[in-house]
Design a protein around this motif. Structure first.
Motif, short mmCIF file in Angstrom:
data_model
loop_
_atom_site.label_atom_id
_atom_site.label_comp_id
_atom_site.label_asym_id
_atom_site.label_seq_id
_atom_site.Cartn_x
_atom_site.Cartn_y
_atom_site.Cartn_z
N ASP E 120 93.90 63.21 10.82
CA ASP E 120 94.55 64.37 10.22
C ASP E 120 94.60 64.25 8.71
O ASP E 120 95.43 64.89 8.05
N TYR E 121 93.70 63.44 8.18
CA TYR E 121 93.66 63.30 6.72
C TYR E 121 93.35 64.64 6.06
O TYR E 121 94.02 65.04 5.11
N ASN E 122 92.36 65.34 6.59
CA ASN E 122 92.05 66.66 6.03
C ASN E 122 93.21 67.62 6.21
O ASN E 122 93.57 68.38 5.32
N GLN E 123 93.78 67.60 7.41
CA GLN E 123 94.91 68.49 7.70
C GLN E 123 96.02 68.29 6.68
O GLN E 123 96.63 69.25 6.21
N ALA E 124 96.25 67.04 6.32
CA ALA E 124 97.34 66.73 5.40
C ALA E 124 96.98 67.05 3.96
O ALA E 124 97.76 67.66 3.23
N THR E 125 95.76 66.63 3.55
CA THR E 125 95.45 66.72 2.12
C THR E 125 94.78 68.04 1.74
O THR E 125 94.86 68.44 0.59
N ARG E 126 94.12 68.70 2.70
CA ARG E 126 93.50 69.98 2.39
C ARG E 126 94.28 71.14 2.98
O ARG E 126 94.13 72.27 2.58
N GLY E 127 95.09 70.83 3.97
CA GLY E 127 95.90 71.86 4.58
C GLY E 127 95.06 72.85 5.35
O GLY E 127 93.84 72.75 5.42
N GLY E 128 95.73 73.78 5.97
CA GLY E 128 95.05 74.81 6.71
C GLY E 128 95.79 76.11 6.47
O GLY E 128 95.51 77.14 7.06
N GLY E 129 96.75 76.00 5.57
CA GLY E 129 97.42 77.20 5.13
C GLY E 129 96.50 77.95 4.20
O GLY E 129 95.43 77.46 3.84
N ASN E 130 96.91 79.15 3.82
CA ASN E 130 96.09 79.95 2.94
C ASN E 130 96.49 79.75 1.49
O ASN E 130 97.62 79.43 1.18
N GLY E 131 95.51 79.94 0.63
CA GLY E 131 95.82 79.97 -0.78
C GLY E 131 95.67 78.64 -1.50
O GLY E 131 95.44 77.60 -0.89
N ASP E 132 95.82 78.74 -2.80
CA ASP E 132 95.72 77.57 -3.68
C ASP E 132 97.05 76.84 -3.69
O ASP E 132 97.98 77.26 -4.37
N TYR E 133 97.14 75.77 -2.92
CA TYR E 133 98.38 75.00 -2.93
C TYR E 133 98.06 73.56 -2.60
O TYR E 133 96.97 73.25 -2.11
N HIS E 134 98.98 72.69 -2.87
CA HIS E 134 98.83 71.29 -2.49
C HIS E 134 100.13 70.75 -1.95
O HIS E 134 101.21 71.13 -2.41
N VAL E 135 100.02 69.89 -0.99
CA VAL E 135 101.16 69.11 -0.53
C VAL E 135 100.98 67.71 -1.08
O VAL E 135 99.86 67.19 -1.09
N ILE E 136 102.04 67.13 -1.59
CA ILE E 136 101.97 65.74 -2.08
C ILE E 136 102.04 64.84 -0.84
O ILE E 136 102.98 64.92 -0.06
N VAL E 137 101.00 64.04 -0.65
CA VAL E 137 100.88 63.27 0.59
C VAL E 137 100.84 61.77 0.31
O VAL E 137 100.04 61.32 -0.52
N PHE E 138 101.67 61.02 0.98
CA PHE E 138 101.64 59.56 0.89
C PHE E 138 101.24 58.96 2.23
O PHE E 138 101.67 59.44 3.28
N GLY E 139 100.46 57.89 2.14
CA GLY E 139 100.00 57.23 3.37
C GLY E 139 100.33 55.75 3.36
O GLY E 139 99.45 54.92 3.12
N PRO E 140 101.58 55.38 3.63
CA PRO E 140 102.01 53.98 3.56
C PRO E 140 101.35 53.13 4.64
O PRO E 140 100.89 53.63 5.66
N GLU E 141 101.36 51.81 4.42
CA GLU E 141 100.68 50.92 5.36
C GLU E 141 101.62 50.09 6.23
O GLU E 141 101.20 49.54 7.24
N THR E 142 102.86 49.96 5.80
CA THR E 142 103.82 49.19 6.61
C THR E 142 105.06 50.05 6.84
O THR E 142 105.25 51.07 6.18
N ILE E 143 105.90 49.57 7.74
CA ILE E 143 107.15 50.29 7.93
C ILE E 143 108.00 50.18 6.67
O ILE E 143 108.63 51.14 6.25
#
Ligand code: TPP
Ligand code: TPP
Ligand code: SF4
Ligand code: SF4
Ligand code: SF4
Ligand code: SF4
Ligand code: SF4
Ligand code: SF4
Ligand code: MG
Ligand code: MG
Lengths: 184, 250, 73, 357, 357, 250, 73, 184
Positions: E120-143
């Motif tokens: 879901d990397y694309n889902q998170a970083t490119r989104g599937g909503g409409n328009g020019d927008y970004h979500v700030i996404v973090f991908g941590p490696e440990t709890i």
């Protein structure tokens, strides 16, 4: 301990597999070691089998997954069959000899059969068979002290199940004894 | 010797994936028996919804379509509009139908889609581990209502059949259960009627079945049946809510 | 002469849920905790086959359709 | 047959019918309403299926059902409506069901506006559904091209058992242009739909199951890899691009859809100024025509300008395709503004200010 | 305080509470169910808001409401559930509302599986909503890192008035690890929420309106450009990356989350074989740490290997960041399979077979 | 001289965006008058849904949140749970509420969210140019039912108030209209009651208002009112469906 | 003495819909097709102000709230 | 015609703006020319104004948008004000002189005022004011023949509105006449 220990635990749902694994992880945390517990989850557990893996280490744990385990703890026959091949040469299998009879183990792997169902039933309830196995594992691995195990157990059971503390401790003891007898 | 009861041909050989004593299994076989008895297995398509019954695509001995969570009735619409002479039915849990899928179900009913909905109400999200469902009872402890469902916080149990009784184009609607052999037989009659109406193209039919979830209710299978009878039935009375065949012969 | 029933169980698929046991009107079914099947479930057994009246309540209630009931008059 | 004047949205509807559309499911949203409106009359007239769904979510799942039963089916929507279809789209891909999705873009994000835009490029080509999947996306520039692609779209969808999206902006949907509905399109051999869940009486002894659930990771990975093979095949065979004026250009513009048309005018104007500008016009947006960037023979090229009616989405694909070879610039307008040819001319004239770091 | 053993999902819930969570809305889905389950007990205990929504669509729109009223709010879900939230997410971005989204990835597409995945990397970083927008996404490696980021996430969301997503795979959600909940995190100055729709009695003479509709294209473009400014600011300030072993490496691995941990083990094993492998571990996935690729000093570098638990998604960002400088390879497993360190070792040993065209 | 009627302070100065004679305007001012009279404008938050009334965030003289199509009640839930003492209401059309948003509305009602829903039923999608709504009448020609709505193809008009009458935690529910001065006054009373109940924290309240769409019905504004009275009211009877204040003092 | 009403119209906002006209019980309102406002709508006018009984039906029905009614006894 | 002609049409909603524009596009299609009609759409039309643009060309039309129009057809005052500045020098504005009095036009732009409301009302219905304007435009532009216009009109009205054909034709004629008189 210079290398992380990789442990796989498996059995039927209801045999307390997850608790067994978590207890190990809690013990490690209690002793300021690193530990990581990974369950198998989801509907396949509905099918009647359950398994989890535990890593215990004195340094940061990197990969949370491993192909080769140092130890397999098998609570029933299908689990033994499913996972025995992943044990490294020189590794070890603890198995529930109440349900697994005369297992064929891979080359170079030691096996210890503990009749945990029987011991637990002797103690009064099949429910503590997993703690019997834990006792055996603790005896085998020499990773954690009785004090650690008991402290963690107390926390795990909480107030609600405090009345079960005694019998569970006993089970651990009996497991230790059984393993000691086997190790000779 | 005469066979009085044996497993229906309406089910495949695949062992059911349900927990011991879960009445999903009973409901499965009733549906399958009805399909077999009506002789429509070859023209039936089941829509397997997301819930413990997701694998019903393996169990019913007919073609099957697995659908997104809650959207079974929309999928059924897409199929039935194209295959109007086939038997199309959905098998949905209360999370699937009453929560996320209520819109799709209401609108399929309102359009009068000539499909049958088997609605398995076990007052909980079984598959995901026992969260509160819209149909959970007041006081019922679930993993997301750990102190029990409270009307003021969580609302009241949603009465699906009562709501659907207000929709014109529903042809048959009954709430049944399976907590004892007599109820099982009643349930089968209701299911038979629903499918018969579908074959007769009378419109939308739905059977709500009060079902158990021993694992997430934290009860034995037998106690679970008692719980249905004693706790669920008073809240969800068993009755025929709508029967176009009786009202007027549409 | 009363109707007499004969049961067959597909025991490997039994899940030991006990519904059949609970709904047998003559109480002749029980779960044998000592005989687990491959899935690890205790399987259902019959105490007194002669008493079976072939009512099929057990089979009707079995969620896993593992009981076949035959009857003879 | 001669040409007729047709509104873009009606052309989409009519072309879909010519492409064999059997069942349409949609929910109203501007600026694509004429698609369902047209079909509610003419598709029903032909005894085919038209259902106005209760929502976009329902519509895409009806499509799922119709496709599962083996029928040629389509839905149409616009920006926020497509957002709602993402789960349904990933299910279609996961279950390998063919369908056509017409997406008529408006301004965003959120409710945005109803003016034409290309800011759903990411939404279309990267999706927002979960998992490793791709939708085959075409971005035609005229109503004629929209028609031609739609007529072929059902075949492509059937061939790959995958959704095909036709992505236009609201301007193409709303405007009228002279078109020829009879232009022949490529035909391909299509196997029987031997997967359709249409009752075992139609395929005795074998149950057809439509499903995207694979609980065992190994099985799911196997499925993912077999999907990937299909996507690789589509990349090899369905990539479409038009190259315009690519004989030793000073600059190359990359633009699609309405934007490409505007750029054509700009290119003419630039030619008057003796600036040779070529254009790579991707027609398939996924698969993106990356390879033409590799094979491009442009010894005097000063740079590539990506022009979009958004703030830079296709730009990512251009950067990947370019792979550092040439300097890449970007010009875009947002919010539903359709840039004028003069603005593009200006962007080329000031290319240096447009280079992306 | 000492370390405690905690399940990833419960850690997400607890850390969110430590980060100031006031209102949670969610819908059950495996493998993140412990998040709402935990909060249904402990958030309510603190007199805060927990609502189990009727669907993911409802949940994200409840988040929209809570954020509009000025509260710290969050939702959590997994793959198909996040797909359903796409419209809500683009609305949040369009209306400039802050919130935190926890996404615990499982295999896809469609219903897929419930095994851990990064597809879901694309889902998170490119989104599937409409328009020019970004979500700030973090991908941590440990709890632990998940906790630290979640504790800061509400501040970041408030600062940018934008959704922040914490993206982990199901393994991180389901496993237990020793963690320290008390590790201090960066604090930043946050202005009053002077936009909150909480009644004009709280801000007399001025109506607060939360809205993403701008019918005039010029107004919408203006809005888009002001959003872009914000995104540029986030790119400048919130990009996070860890560089591991980057002293004159033979190869550089790019991996995030669980995959990065596996690669750490692989790197150790490769060191035993005298192969020096460094790692760029993006912590922020959007903004992606492109600039470290530019400034990378690796004179003996033979190639960059992007490793993912999918079939190649972050790869696009790596290719853009690399911009043709080095040869780039890819290794990934799909379907919920978590690769073993040995597989990564192998991929490095056979790097040439892994180079993307 | 005494002012008998003037524009309420509950509305802003922004001219309404509605077509000439559209009764959205009447309903707006009734709501605004009630908010003004109850003295709650300063603590009110309107959720403007997507439909012709999307711009109501400009018109009501209070804070406003524009919501995604159909999701107004979810947004309202998010607000009200955090601001339980504020007055939170949605203003939704029949496309918004009865079609795409039926799930969110039913579940907000079932949870007993203490909000007020103003449901403007004009039997059509006004904003998007006159497509069929779930509440369109049988025979009604719309742009997506060009031959008129047919029960067998499109289903029957959906009776929202009837359906919601089956939900326990609905505190007040009435269907009114605005087709003449008397009805306008009735409508205002219903709206007042709904908001009063909300202030008294009695639970979910909804007023369904039969409204006109002269442009998409293709009628004059005056004929449109007649059409409401003569065609819509028989299908959607005006009445109080639920009144917890009368049933029992909750 | 009967009640007497006085009307003021904010004519620039009038949309010429005619609802006020239709519901005036004494029928004294009409739309002047010859006087369009800036929006292009015919605006409402009053034929016989003296007959107004100040009932405010017109104002009540006006969707755009452009009529103010004052009354004197 | 070597360059595409860009035409902007604007007025109140209800004045038949869209039909005016579409008629031109249909005429072009009929005469095998290229044409493109672009409406302004959406809720702003609810505000009471409507406008569209038309491009007519002998070759493929590239950009569907233009900043500078060759011709503005203004049906009311606000439209004139809104769009007059977009007319190229040498361009032309046709306006509805029944509603627009003494307009101030941009430098270098010719203006023709046609009292289309009055003419239409003379013909019996305000509805045909747009066709009156069309007549004027046809006369002005010399793009299409009467035969083309009539053929297209017939199609446009269809069977249902065939009875309106006569009056619409008359309107076109009267518009032509009016423009001819102005051009003089
Ligand atoms: C979009 C989406 N949301 C959530 C889920 C997770 N999920 C799977 S089954 C289920 C609910 C099951 O409950 P119910 O429908 O009552 O069926 P039961 O298991 O009780 O028979 C949920 C929420 C999902 N798969 N997809
Ligand atoms: C997700 C989404 N789907 C569709 C639309 C398009 N849309 C705008 S308003 C509307 C329906 C309006 O009808 P109704 O709610 O009855 O309000 P009315 O205009 O009749 O007052 C639709 C479908 C949208 N904006 N967003
Ligand atoms: S979880 Fe509950 S509903 Fe699901 S199979 Fe088990 S008992 Fe049945
Ligand atoms: S058939 Fe009837 S009597 Fe015989 S075992 Fe079954 S339930 Fe008992
Ligand atoms: S009901 Fe069926 S599964 Fe359950 S115990 Fe009896 S035979 Fe076994
Ligand atoms: S379109 Fe209909 S509902 Fe919308 S403002 Fe106009 S008349 Fe009113
Ligand atoms: S106040 Fe009454 S009488 Fe006077 S104009 Fe208005 S409606 Fe007529
Ligand atoms: S009701 Fe209002 S808007 Fe309509 S004509 Fe009368 S004054 Fe004008
Ligand atoms: Mg359930
Ligand atoms: Mg409406």
């Amino acid at each position: 301990m210079c290398k992380p220990v990789n442990i796989r635990v498996a059995g039927f749902g209801g045999q307390g597999i997850m608790m067994f694994g978590q207890m190990l992880a809690y013990c490690a945390t209690n002793d300021n070691m690193f530990s990581l517990w990974v369950p198998s989850y989801g509907p396949e557990t509905r099918g009647g089998t359950a398994n989890c893996s535990v890593i215990v280490s004195t340094k940061m744990i990197n990969s949370p997954v491993f192909t080769n385990a140092d130890v397999l703890v098998a609570f029933n026959q299908p689990s033994l069959e499913k996972f025995k091949e992943m044990i490294v040469p020189g590794g070890c299998i603890l198995y529930n000899s109440s349900m697994i009879h005369d297992p064929i183990l891979p080359e170079g792997v030691r096996g210890y059969g503990i009749p945990i169902n029987d011991i637990a039933l002797e103690l009064g309830t099949i429910q503590v068979s997993n703690m019997t196995m834990l006792g055996a594992y603790l005896e085998f691995s020499e990773l954690f002290s009785d004090a650690t195990a008991e402290k963690v157990l107390e926390k795990y059971l909480g107030e609600k199940k405090a009345h079960l503390l005694g019998i569970n401790k006993q089970a651990i003891l009996r497991g230790r004894e059984a393993l000691r007898a086997l190790k000779g | 010797m005469e066979v009085k009861y044996k497993k229906t041909k309406g089910l495949t050989d695949s062992p059911l994936s349900y927990c011991p004593g879960c009445t999903h299994g009973i409901i499965h076989k009733l549906v399958a028996e009805v399909l077999e008895e009506l002789g429509v297995l070859g023209e039936s398509i089941v829509i397997a919804s997301v819930g413990c019954s997701v694998f019903s695509y393996r169990f019913f001995n007919c073609d099957a379509v697995q659908s997104a969570h809650g959207r079974a009735c929309a999928v059924a619409t897409g199929i039935k509009r194209n295959l109007p002479d086939h038997v199309v039915f959905t098998y949905q849990g209360d999370g699937d139908l009453a929560s996320i899928g209520i819109a799709e179900t209401i609108h399929a009913a309102n359009r009068g889609e000539n499909i049958t909905v088997i609605f398995v109400n076990n007052a909980i999200y079984g598959m995901t581990g026992g969260q509160m469902a819209p149909t959970s009872l007041i006081g019922q402890k679930t993993t997301t209502s750990p102190m029990g469902r409270m009307a003021e916080v969580h609302g009241s149990p949603l009465h699906i059949s009562e709501i659907f009784s207000q929709i014109d184009r529903v042809a048959y609607l009954e709430r049944v259960s399976v907590f004892n052999p007599r109820q099982v037989r009643n349930a089968k009659n209701a299911i038979r009627k629903a499918f018969t109406y579908q074959v007769e193209k009378r419109g939308f039919t739905m059977v709500e079945v009060l079902s158990s979830c021993p694992v997430n209710w934290g009860m034995t299978p037998v106690d679970s049946l008692k719980w249905i009878e004693e706790k669920m039935v008073p809240v969800f009375p068993l009755k025929v809510f709508k029967d176009k065949g009786v009202e007027n012969n549409v | 002469m009363p109707i007499k029933g004969y049961l067959t169980f597909e025991s490997e698929k039994c899940k030991g849920c006990g519904l059949c046991v609970a709904f047998c009107p003559v109480k002749i079914l029980y779960l044998d905790k000592n005989t687990l099947n491959q899935q690890g479930y205790p399987i259902v057994k019959i105490t007194d086959p002669d008493k079976c009246i072939g009512c099929a309540s057990c089979a009707l209630m079995c969620p896993d359709s593992i009981i076949t009931v035959e009857v003879k008059n | 047959m001669g040409k007729i004047l047709m509104k873009g949205n009606e052309a989409i509807a009519r072309a879909a019918m010519l492409g064999g559309l059997e069942a349409f499911f949609g929910y109203p949203i501007t600026p694509q309403n004429e698609v369902p409106e047209y079909l509610s009359r003419y598709l029903l007239e032909e005894g085919k299926v038209f259902v106005q769904a209760e929502s976009e979510v329902a519509a895409i799942n009806m499509v799922y059902g119709a496709a599962a039963a083996g029928f040629r089916t389509m839905t149409s929507s616009s920006s926020p409506g497509i957002a709602l279809k993402q789960e349904g789209i990933t299910y279609l891909c996961g279950s390998e069901l063919p369908c056509v999705i017409s997406s008529v873009m408006r301004g965003g994000p959120g409710l945005g506006s109803i003016q034409p835009s290309q800011s759903d490029y990411n939404q279309a080509t990267r999706g927002g559904g979960n998992g490793d999947y791709h939708v085959i996306v075409f971005g035609p520039e005229t109503i004629q091209e929209t028609i031609d692609i739609l007529k072929e779209a059902f075949d492509i969808a059937d061939y790959y058992r995958n959704p095909v999206m036709v992505l236009v902006d609201g301007l193409i949907g709303q405007m009228m242009e002279s078109v020829d509905l009879t232009k022949p399109v490529k035909k391909r051999f299509l196997p029987e739909k031997d997967y359709a869940a249409n009752g075992t009486k139609n395929h005795p002894g074998e149950r057809h199951i439509i499903n995207s659930l694979y609980l065992e990771s190994n099985e799911l990975e196997h499925h993912n890899l077999s999907l990937k093979k299909k996507y690789d095949l589509a990349t090899a065979n369905e990539t479409r691009v038009e190259l315009i004026n690519m004989n030793d250009p000073d600059y190359v513009i990359v633009a699609f859809g309405t934007m490409a048309r505007v750029c054509r005018s700009a290119i003419e104007k630039l030619a008057e100024k003796n600036i040779r500008v070529g254009m790579i016009r991707p027609i398939s947006l996924w698969p993106f025509p990356s390879s033409v960037f590799e094979t491009m023979d442009a010894p005097h090229l000063k740079g590539i300008l990506c022009v979009e009616m958004n703030l830079g989405m296709m730009l990512t694909d251009v950067l990947v395709a370019n792979n550092g070879r040439h300097s890449v610039g970007f010009f875009g307008r947002a919010g539903g503004v359709v840039p004028d040819p003069d603005e593009v001319v200006d962007a080329i004239l000031h290319f240096n200010e447009r280079v992306v770091k």
